[in-house]
Design a protein around this motif. Structure first.
Motif, PDB file in Angstrom:
ATOM      1  N   LEU A  63       5.760   0.544 -12.059  1.00 42.70           N
ATOM      2  CA  LEU A  63       7.183   0.798 -11.506  1.00 42.70           C
ATOM      3  C   LEU A  63       7.980   0.958 -12.632  1.00 42.70           C
ATOM      4  O   LEU A  63       8.828   1.746 -12.242  1.00 42.70           O
ATOM      5  CB  LEU A  63       7.456  -0.645 -10.720  1.00 42.70           C
ATOM      6  N   VAL A  64       7.837   0.494 -13.752  1.00 43.80           N
ATOM      7  CA  VAL A  64       8.836   0.609 -14.863  1.00 43.80           C
ATOM      8  C   VAL A  64       8.676   2.203 -15.409  1.00 43.80           C
ATOM      9  O   VAL A  64       9.843   2.705 -15.998  1.00 43.80           O
ATOM     10  CB  VAL A  64       8.915  -0.074 -15.933  1.00 43.80           C
ATOM     11  N   HIS A  65       7.657   2.839 -14.848  1.00 42.11           N
ATOM     12  CA  HIS A  65       7.495   4.090 -15.165  1.00 42.11           C
ATOM     13  C   HIS A  65       7.809   5.097 -14.070  1.00 42.11           C
ATOM     14  O   HIS A  65       7.316   6.210 -14.096  1.00 42.11           O
ATOM     15  CB  HIS A  65       6.121   4.401 -15.914  1.00 42.11           C
ATOM     16  N   GLY A  66       8.213   4.602 -13.039  1.00 44.28           N
ATOM     17  CA  GLY A  66       8.720   5.572 -11.916  1.00 44.28           C
ATOM     18  C   GLY A  66       7.624   5.580 -10.674  1.00 44.28           C
ATOM     19  O   GLY A  66       8.011   6.460  -9.999  1.00 44.28           O
ATOM     20  N   ASP A  67       6.414   5.130 -10.978  1.00 44.20           N
ATOM     21  CA  ASP A  67       5.547   5.300 -10.021  1.00 44.20           C
ATOM     22  C   ASP A  67       5.602   4.266  -8.876  1.00 44.20           C
ATOM     23  O   ASP A  67       4.715   3.400  -8.971  1.00 44.20           O
ATOM     24  CB  ASP A  67       3.950   5.285 -10.642  1.00 44.20           C
ATOM     25  N   VAL A  68       6.297   4.455  -7.858  1.00 43.05           N
ATOM     26  CA  VAL A  68       6.363   3.374  -7.049  1.00 43.05           C
ATOM     27  C   VAL A  68       5.224   3.472  -6.042  1.00 43.05           C
ATOM     28  O   VAL A  68       4.923   2.154  -5.565  1.00 43.05           O
ATOM     29  CB  VAL A  68       7.846   3.798  -6.129  1.00 43.05           C
ATOM     30  N   ALA A  69       4.876   4.349  -5.641  1.00 48.06           N
ATOM     31  CA  ALA A  69       3.490   4.506  -4.994  1.00 48.06           C
ATOM     32  C   ALA A  69       2.422   3.916  -5.572  1.00 48.06           C
ATOM     33  O   ALA A  69       1.574   2.922  -4.945  1.00 48.06           O
ATOM     34  CB  ALA A  69       3.056   5.972  -4.576  1.00 48.06           C
ATOM     35  N   GLY A  70       2.002   4.066  -6.837  1.00 44.33           N
ATOM     36  CA  GLY A  70       1.183   3.352  -7.455  1.00 44.33           C
ATOM     37  C   GLY A  70       1.332   1.987  -7.595  1.00 44.33           C
ATOM     38  O   GLY A  70       0.473   1.078  -7.679  1.00 44.33           O
ATOM     39  N   ALA A  71       2.466   1.390  -7.782  1.00 44.40           N
ATOM     40  CA  ALA A  71       2.931   0.218  -7.778  1.00 44.40           C
ATOM     41  C   ALA A  71       2.594  -0.507  -6.724  1.00 44.40           C
ATOM     42  O   ALA A  71       2.029  -1.708  -6.639  1.00 44.40           O
ATOM     43  CB  ALA A  71       4.392  -0.086  -8.194  1.00 44.40           C
ATOM     44  N   VAL A  72       2.977   0.024  -5.360  1.00 43.11           N
ATOM     45  CA  VAL A  72       2.726  -0.468  -4.296  1.00 43.11           C
ATOM     46  C   VAL A  72       1.022  -0.821  -3.973  1.00 43.11           C
ATOM     47  O   VAL A  72       0.800  -1.771  -3.479  1.00 43.11           O
ATOM     48  CB  VAL A  72       3.445   0.226  -3.093  1.00 43.11           C
ATOM     49  N   ALA A  73       0.718   0.366  -4.219  1.00 39.38           N
ATOM     50  CA  ALA A  73      -1.065   0.181  -4.264  1.00 39.38           C
ATOM     51  C   ALA A  73      -1.538  -0.627  -4.993  1.00 39.38           C
ATOM     52  O   ALA A  73      -2.696  -1.420  -4.415  1.00 39.38           O
ATOM     53  CB  ALA A  73      -1.701   1.600  -4.659  1.00 39.38           C
ATOM     54  N   ALA A  74      -1.120  -1.143  -6.369  1.00 38.07           N
ATOM     55  CA  ALA A  74      -1.597  -2.180  -6.913  1.00 38.07           C
ATOM     56  C   ALA A  74      -1.220  -3.454  -6.554  1.00 38.07           C
ATOM     57  O   ALA A  74      -2.123  -4.519  -6.158  1.00 38.07           O
ATOM     58  CB  ALA A  74      -1.268  -2.102  -8.516  1.00 38.07           C
ATOM     59  N   ASN A  75       0.009  -3.777  -6.136  1.00 41.99           N
ATOM     60  CA  ASN A  75       0.607  -4.994  -5.509  1.00 41.99           C
ATOM     61  C   ASN A  75       1.890  -4.898  -5.051  1.00 41.99           C
ATOM     62  O   ASN A  75       3.021  -4.886  -5.546  1.00 41.99           O
ATOM     63  CB  ASN A  75       0.450  -6.073  -6.672  1.00 41.99           C
ATOM     64  N   PRO A  76       2.016  -4.855  -3.571  1.00 43.30           N
ATOM     65  CA  PRO A  76       3.235  -4.638  -3.025  1.00 43.30           C
ATOM     66  C   PRO A  76       4.402  -5.784  -3.471  1.00 43.30           C
ATOM     67  O   PRO A  76       5.598  -5.496  -3.112  1.00 43.30           O
ATOM     68  CB  PRO A  76       3.115  -4.627  -1.753  1.00 43.30           C
ATOM     69  N   ALA A  77       3.907  -7.068  -3.887  1.00 41.47           N
ATOM     70  CA  ALA A  77       4.802  -8.037  -4.161  1.00 41.47           C
ATOM     71  C   ALA A  77       5.778  -7.445  -5.278  1.00 41.47           C
ATOM     72  O   ALA A  77       6.648  -8.297  -5.409  1.00 41.47           O
ATOM     73  CB  ALA A  77       4.221  -9.046  -4.419  1.00 41.47           C
ATOM     74  N   VAL A  78       5.412  -6.512  -6.077  1.00 36.97           N
ATOM     75  CA  VAL A  78       6.146  -6.156  -7.082  1.00 36.97           C
ATOM     76  C   VAL A  78       7.480  -5.674  -6.688  1.00 36.97           C
ATOM     77  O   VAL A  78       8.593  -5.712  -7.642  1.00 36.97           O
ATOM     78  CB  VAL A  78       5.540  -5.054  -8.166  1.00 36.97           C
ATOM     79  N   LEU A  79       7.621  -5.028  -5.571  1.00 37.64           N
ATOM     80  CA  LEU A  79       8.802  -4.675  -5.139  1.00 37.64           C
ATOM     81  C   LEU A  79       9.929  -5.777  -4.946  1.00 37.64           C
ATOM     82  O   LEU A  79      11.055  -5.615  -5.263  1.00 37.64           O
ATOM     83  CB  LEU A  79       8.752  -3.834  -3.927  1.00 37.64           C
ATOM     84  N   GLY A  80       9.486  -6.868  -4.505  1.00 32.71           N
ATOM     85  CA  GLY A  80      10.371  -7.871  -4.079  1.00 32.71           C
ATOM     86  C   GLY A  80      10.819  -8.470  -5.469  1.00 32.71           C
ATOM     87  O   GLY A  80      11.997  -8.885  -5.790  1.00 32.71           O
ATOM     88  N   LEU A  81       9.939  -8.667  -6.430  1.00 32.69           N
ATOM     89  CA  LEU A  81      10.097  -9.386  -7.969  1.00 32.69           C
ATOM     90  C   LEU A  81      10.977  -8.149  -8.178  1.00 32.69           C
ATOM     91  O   LEU A  81      11.846  -8.899  -9.308  1.00 32.69           O
ATOM     92  CB  LEU A  81       8.873  -9.445  -8.706  1.00 32.69           C
TER      93      LEU A  81
END
Length: 136
Positions: A63-81
């Motif tokens: 997520l901090v490197h701009g890969d939203v799809a990769g972030a959601v694939a690893a753990n979608p809770a990161v978006l709320g955080l």
């Protein structure tokens, strides 16, 4: 001496945790490339069962490197955080300047609802991680 303690709400605490996680996620790739060390989930490494927070480091780095799809694939809770992390600093600044009042401690019923809500989110995350890492 009467010391007044400032109440910090659960969303504020989670937002501050998100800020720390985001800062660590910026430095993590440098650390792992320099040392070759990683951060495996202890539960997954020992028992083969992921915890509800498995993938949060990977998701934060993505997520901090701009890969939203990769972030959601690893753990979608990161978006709320991340949403809490983005809002916590302006909120704390507004509270420090007294533009926004400090939160009041929640009553027992609200605390119980918050605890159940967080437990349900953790359970949903665990089902996601089980599906991602064990059942697939």
């Amino acid at each position: 001496m009467n010391v007044k303690t400032r109440y910090v709400s659960v969303p504020e605490r989670l937002g501050l945790f998100g800020l720390v996680a985001g800062a660590a996620a910026l430095a993590w790739p440098l650390f792992t490339s320099a040392t070759g060390l990683g951060a495996p989930c202890p539960l997954y490494a020992m028992a083969g069962v992921p915890c509800p927070f498995c993938g949060l480091t990977t998701a934060s780095v993505a997520l901090v490197h701009g890969d939203v799809a990769g972030a959601v694939a690893a753990n979608p809770a990161v978006l709320g955080l991340a949403a809490l992390a983005v809002t916590v600093l302006p909120l704390l600044a507004l509270r420090a300047t007294r533009v926004v009042a400090a939160p009041r401690p929640a009553g027992p019923r609200a605390r119980r609802h918050t605890e159940w809500g967080l437990a349900l989110l953790a359970a949903a995350s665990w089902v996601f991680q089980l599906n991602r890492l064990v059942l697939s």
